[in-house]
Every structure is written in C-alpha cells, then in structure tokens.
Design a protein around this motif. Structure first.
Motif, short mmCIF file in Angstrom:
data_model
loop_
_atom_site.label_atom_id
_atom_site.label_comp_id
_atom_site.label_asym_id
_atom_site.label_seq_id
_atom_site.Cartn_x
_atom_site.Cartn_y
_atom_site.Cartn_z
N PRO A 1 2.48 28.79 -4.34
CA PRO A 1 1.27 28.92 -3.69
C PRO A 1 1.87 29.50 -1.73
CG PRO A 1 0.18 28.19 -4.56
CD PRO A 1 1.34 27.38 -4.78
N ARG A 2 3.07 28.80 -1.16
CA ARG A 2 3.07 28.88 -0.30
C ARG A 2 4.40 29.53 0.28
NH1 ARG A 2 3.85 23.52 1.85
NH2 ARG A 2 5.34 23.11 -0.07
N LEU A 3 4.78 29.98 -1.25
CA LEU A 3 5.98 30.87 -1.26
C LEU A 3 6.02 31.92 -1.21
CD1 LEU A 3 8.91 27.62 -1.26
CD2 LEU A 3 8.07 28.63 0.45
N VAL A 4 4.50 32.27 -2.27
CA VAL A 4 4.46 33.11 -3.01
C VAL A 4 4.62 34.68 -2.04
CG1 VAL A 4 3.97 34.12 -4.57
CG2 VAL A 4 3.33 32.11 -5.37
N SER A 5 4.93 35.83 -2.10
CA SER A 5 4.59 36.80 -0.83
C SER A 5 4.99 38.21 -1.77
CB SER A 5 5.50 36.87 0.76
OG SER A 5 5.18 37.90 1.07
N PRO A 6 3.96 38.70 -1.75
CA PRO A 6 4.28 39.79 -1.41
C PRO A 6 5.80 41.01 -1.10
CG PRO A 6 2.18 40.32 -0.36
CD PRO A 6 3.24 39.19 -0.69
N PHE A 7 6.10 40.36 0.39
CA PHE A 7 7.05 41.22 0.54
C PHE A 7 8.50 40.47 1.17
CE2 PHE A 7 2.45 41.27 2.84
CZ PHE A 7 2.64 42.50 2.64
N VAL A 8 8.79 39.94 0.08
CA VAL A 8 9.91 39.37 -0.39
C VAL A 8 10.49 39.60 -1.94
CG1 VAL A 8 11.50 37.24 -0.73
CG2 VAL A 8 9.68 37.33 0.95
N TYR A 9 11.93 39.66 -1.65
CA TYR A 9 12.25 41.20 -2.64
C TYR A 9 14.13 40.19 -3.01
CZ TYR A 9 8.57 44.44 -1.87
OH TYR A 9 7.71 44.76 -1.17
#
Length: 210
Positions: free
Chosen positions: A138-146
C-alpha cells in the motif's frame, strides 16, 4: 562615502565619467549573475542544471494501463525515468523511493519509460510481466506513477538524445536516467547515477515543488 563625495565634488566631466564607470560595472555584475542562472529555480536548491534549459518535450506516451500522457501538459513536476531490461533494478529502486515519499502528492507525476526496441514480437508477454510486477505494498501504490513501453523506439530515441546532451558520457545500456520536467515539458534537471544520487534527487524534487 568619501569616494562618492570626491566624485561629485570633481569637475563635471570627471563626475560624469565616474558615474559611467559605475553603471558599466553594475551592468557587468548583472550580466554575470544572469549568465550563471542566478534566477534559475533548478539552481536555487540541489538541482544540477544540465544541458539546454530551453529544451521542451512535446511528446505523448501511453502507459501499460492505457493512460495517454502528454509531457507538455501537467500541473506539477514530472519525473521521467528512462530504463531497459538491463537497468531495471536501478529504475525500480528509484521509482519505489519516489513513490514512498511523493506517491500521494499530485504535484509529482512519475513516468517509467521502458526501452522496448526489439521486443515487439513478444509485446504481449512484456506487458503482462509489467502488469504482474505492479507493487502491492500500500505504501508504493500511487495513482501518479505510470509505466510505459516504447516498442517502436521513436520516443525513447528522442529522449535519449536529450539526455545524452544533458548528461555527457551516459551509457544507456548500463545506466537508467532520470529527467525532471516542469508541467510544460521543459527540462529542469537530469541524473544518471540513480542509486548514488537518490538523496540528491529527492532534495531536488522537494526544491522544485517548493
């Protein structure tokens, strides 16, 4: 004070000459400051100023999830990581580090661009492997990483040319590269030794984000 009085108390022609010399000196100082980039935001903190700061990237990439990303349109800073199969560990380490600190901040968009030249015939397998490697922490899940893969090579080639100008001597086969862009795609700074530069990179991003 005495020097100013001696100038103004001298005959008119000498006084005017004194003023001219001071104006010329002031002009040289101002020019020197501008040429050093004294007002360049990338140099105001911990960001090296690499290459031509006028370089703007009017490029579009598509993420493995189908997101269309326009490098010339974003409200924030863009961290563009150029990588390939041999530099995967370098890019993954930096990507996770940035996600931990900035992953929930919309002012930083992270794009990992993979050089997929020569892999077009196994495109499906490559995309499947990338999708399956998406972090579940969860700490690495981001909506701003593609993550994006350039199989044709036109985009990655253009970006490598820009990176090579900004980072002379870079070996793209062995080194992943980070390019920091503003929201209009203007190159702000660049880094090559991502592992050794991790702290400097994060300090630089904090500076750019204000």
């Amino acid at each position: 004070m005495n020097r100013v009085l001696s100038c103004c108390c001298a005959p008119a022609n000498r006084c005017w000459l004194c003023v001219q010399k001071r104006l010329v000196a002031l002009g040289f100082v101002t020019l020197a400051l501008l040429s050093q980039g004294a007002f360049d935001p990338a140099q105001a903190g911990n960001c090296p100023s690499n290459g031509n700061p006028k370089t703007s990237l009017d490029l579009k990439v598509e993420s493995v999830s189908g997101d269309r990303l326009d490098l010339s349109r974003y409200e924030g800073i863009q961290a563009l990581i150029l990588t390939n199969s041999q530099t995967r560990s370098q890019s993954e380490a930096l990507s996770k580090s940035l996600a931990l600190e900035f992953g929930q901040n919309p002012r930083l968009r992270q794009i990992v661009l993979v050089d997929g030249r020569g892999l077009l015939l196994v495109r499906h397998l490559v995309l499947q492997a990338i999708r399956e490697s998406v972090p579940t922490d969860p700490r690495l899940v981001s909506p701003f990483v593609y993550v994006s893969v350039d199989f044709e090579g036109a985009t990655i080639q253009k970006l490598q040319e820009i990176a090579a100008a900004a980072l002379p001597g870079i070996n793209f086969r062995r080194q992943a590269v980070l390019l920091l862009l503003d929201g209009q795609g203007t190159l702000l700074s660049g880094f090559a030794d991502l592992e050794q530069s991790n702290l400097s990179i994060r300090r630089c991003i904090r500076t750019l984000m204000g």
